[in-house]
Design an enzyme around this catalytic site. Structure first.
Site, short mmCIF file in Angstrom:
data_model
loop_
_atom_site.label_atom_id
_atom_site.label_comp_id
_atom_site.label_asym_id
_atom_site.label_seq_id
_atom_site.Cartn_x
_atom_site.Cartn_y
_atom_site.Cartn_z
N HIS A 179 1.97 4.65 -2.82
CA HIS A 179 2.30 5.92 -2.78
C HIS A 179 3.26 6.57 -3.02
CE1 HIS A 179 -1.71 6.50 -0.40
NE2 HIS A 179 -1.26 5.76 0.61
N HIS A 195 0.85 -1.02 -0.08
CA HIS A 195 -0.04 0.16 -0.01
C HIS A 195 0.96 1.37 0.15
CE1 HIS A 195 -3.64 2.48 1.30
NE2 HIS A 195 -2.51 3.06 1.83
N GLU A 196 1.82 1.29 0.95
CA GLU A 196 2.73 2.49 0.79
C GLU A 196 3.66 2.52 -0.26
OE1 GLU A 196 2.68 4.82 3.13
OE2 GLU A 196 1.00 3.54 4.20
#
Length: 452
Positions: free
Chosen positions: A26, A22-23
């Protein structure tokens, strides 16, 4: 103790993998948009390991392995020199900020599809979608022992797990649904399962059982494990006997025995019980009596079942590498819709929050159980967790990605950023909501796993 350690291990692996990806979403999009990333950390807290890359980003592994974060250059956190201002997140156009924030949930959705593809290609061992016992609503709707369930509504059911997943939403909505079955004689029929007759309150975790349906693999063989001294079966039946018929009626499993004995007791008199013993077929005369166990009175023989062996999986959910791609996309889309529907049911009170919000203990136990069932099962769990993480992060709650996206959408409409005061108030509300959800999750963990 081994289950506790296994649950903790698989919880760390599962959450660490999903949050890190998920990170990374980003991080990857931020770099493509020209934002300077100060730190990419796997885990929280003081770094156990850290290395500074050629790009100036600190790559770290934190002491607390549950999660991670990406820290970007941002003037709202500290003053920066004029030379670095073009690389600050807050200086980027709103559409780039939207892309960076949305990249985390999108990464989880992509990961969900990838995990499901892997699960389909490897093949998930399961049980055939064959009815073992039918009672209550299932029996009233025409489902019978030996029926193979081919589809429920528009959803195909190649395994028993698909039967359960297809039935639960209709059961929670008390919605009648068409069930296509293939009977034991080979004929194909469509039955209407009258789920509108379900009681107003049921345990959502046992919705399929509330319908009165169980799979063939759930049947307990009609093998005697113990004969109670001085009860009717004493000196007539023996341990290891397999009961095949009672009073002329076949007994496919132990599940069918109580009702047959009750009918015999209501009729009165003796009957013939047929058993297999050491390879021989015997017909013995027996008469039930009124017995008491745990304060309940019933007609019985005074026999107890043998401990059954674990059922063998007799079906596999598998696709070829190419066919698995559209299958994974379809399943991701379907499960996303079901997750949004479940959130709606929780907010409207149609399902209990106790069975909707899971905490780390529940997730860890599930991860351990699925991992013990094999790689394909574990990949399915990772896919569902990744999908949940992605969708929950898109909810318009301040401090979540969805809350930031809401701010940026407002900025697009009004032509200027949301005020610092409004953002501070939103963050306060968001923290309160997240704290409430976390408290509910831990409460559910204690209620469902520790207080048993």
């Amino acid at each position: 103790m081994s289950e506790i350690l296994g649950s903790l291990w698989w919880l760390i692996i599962s959450i660490g993998l999903l949050v890190t990806f998920h990170e990374f979403g980003h991080f990857w999009v931020a770099r493509r948009c020209g934002v300077k990333v100060l730190r990419f950390s796997v885990g929280f807290g003081k770094p156990l390991f850290m290395r500074v890359g050629k790009d100036g980003t600190e790559y770290a592994i934190g002491r607390i392995p549950l999660g991670g974060y990406v820290k970007m250059l941002d003037e709202r956190e500290f003053e920066i020199g004029e030379a670095l201002q073009p690389y600050a997140f807050n200086r980027k156009p709103v559409w780039q900020r939207i892309a960076i924030v949305a990249a985390g949930p999108v990464a989880n959705l992509i990961l969900c599809v990838a995990f499901l593809w892997g699960m389909f290609v490897i093949g998930r061992p399961d049980f055939a979608p064959v009815v073992g016992a039918s009672a209550g609503i299932a029996a009233e709707s025409g489902l019978r022992h030996g029926d193979t369930i081919e589809s429920i509504g528009a959803r195909a059911t190649p395994t028993w797990s698909e039967v359960q997943m297809a039935l639960i939403p209709h059961a929670l909505d008390r919605e009648d649904v068409a069930v296509k079955v293939r009977a034991e004689n080979g004929s194909e029929l469509v039955r209407t399962l009258r789920l509108s007759r379900l009681p107003a309150v049921i345990d959502e975790r046992r919705a399929v059982q509330a319908i009165g349906l169980s799979g063939r693999h759930e049947l307990v063989p009609a093998v005697i494990g113990r004969v109670v001294p001085d009860d009717p079966a004493w000196r007539i039946l023996a341990e290891g006997d397999r009961i095949t018929a009672l009073d002329g009626d076949p007994i496919p499993s132990w599940n069918d025995l109580p009702a047959a004995i009750d009918r015999l007791g209501q009729r009165g008199g003796k009957a013939m019980i047929e058993v297999q013993r050491n390879g021989d077929r015997l017909a013995l005369e027996i008469q039930p009596a009124r017995l008491q166990r745990d304060g309940k009175e019933f007609w019985g023989f005074g026999i107890e079942p043998a401990t059954p062996a674990a059922p063998k999986r007799d079906a596999v959910l598998r696709y070829g590498p190419l066919d698995a791609v559209p299958a994974a996309l379809r399943e991701s889309w379907h499960q996303a819709g079901e997750l949004y529907a479940m959130i709606g049911r929780a907010f409207t009170g149609r399902v209990s929050l106790q069975n909707t919000v899971a905490g780390p203990v529940t997730i860890g136990r599930a991860a351990n159980a699925y991992a013990n069932n094999g790689l394909a099962w574990y990949l399915q769990l990772l896919a569902m967790l990744s999908l949940s993480l992605g969708i929950l992060n898109l909810l318009p709650i301040p401090i979540l990605d969805g809350g930031h996206l809401l701010y940026y959408l407002i900025e697009l409409v009004k032509g200027s950023p949301v005020s610092e005061r409004a953002m501070a108030a939103g963050h306060f509300v968001g923290l309160a909501l997240i704290a409430s959800l976390m408290g509910l999750a831990f409460y559910n963990d204690i209620l469902n796993n520790l207080v048993r």
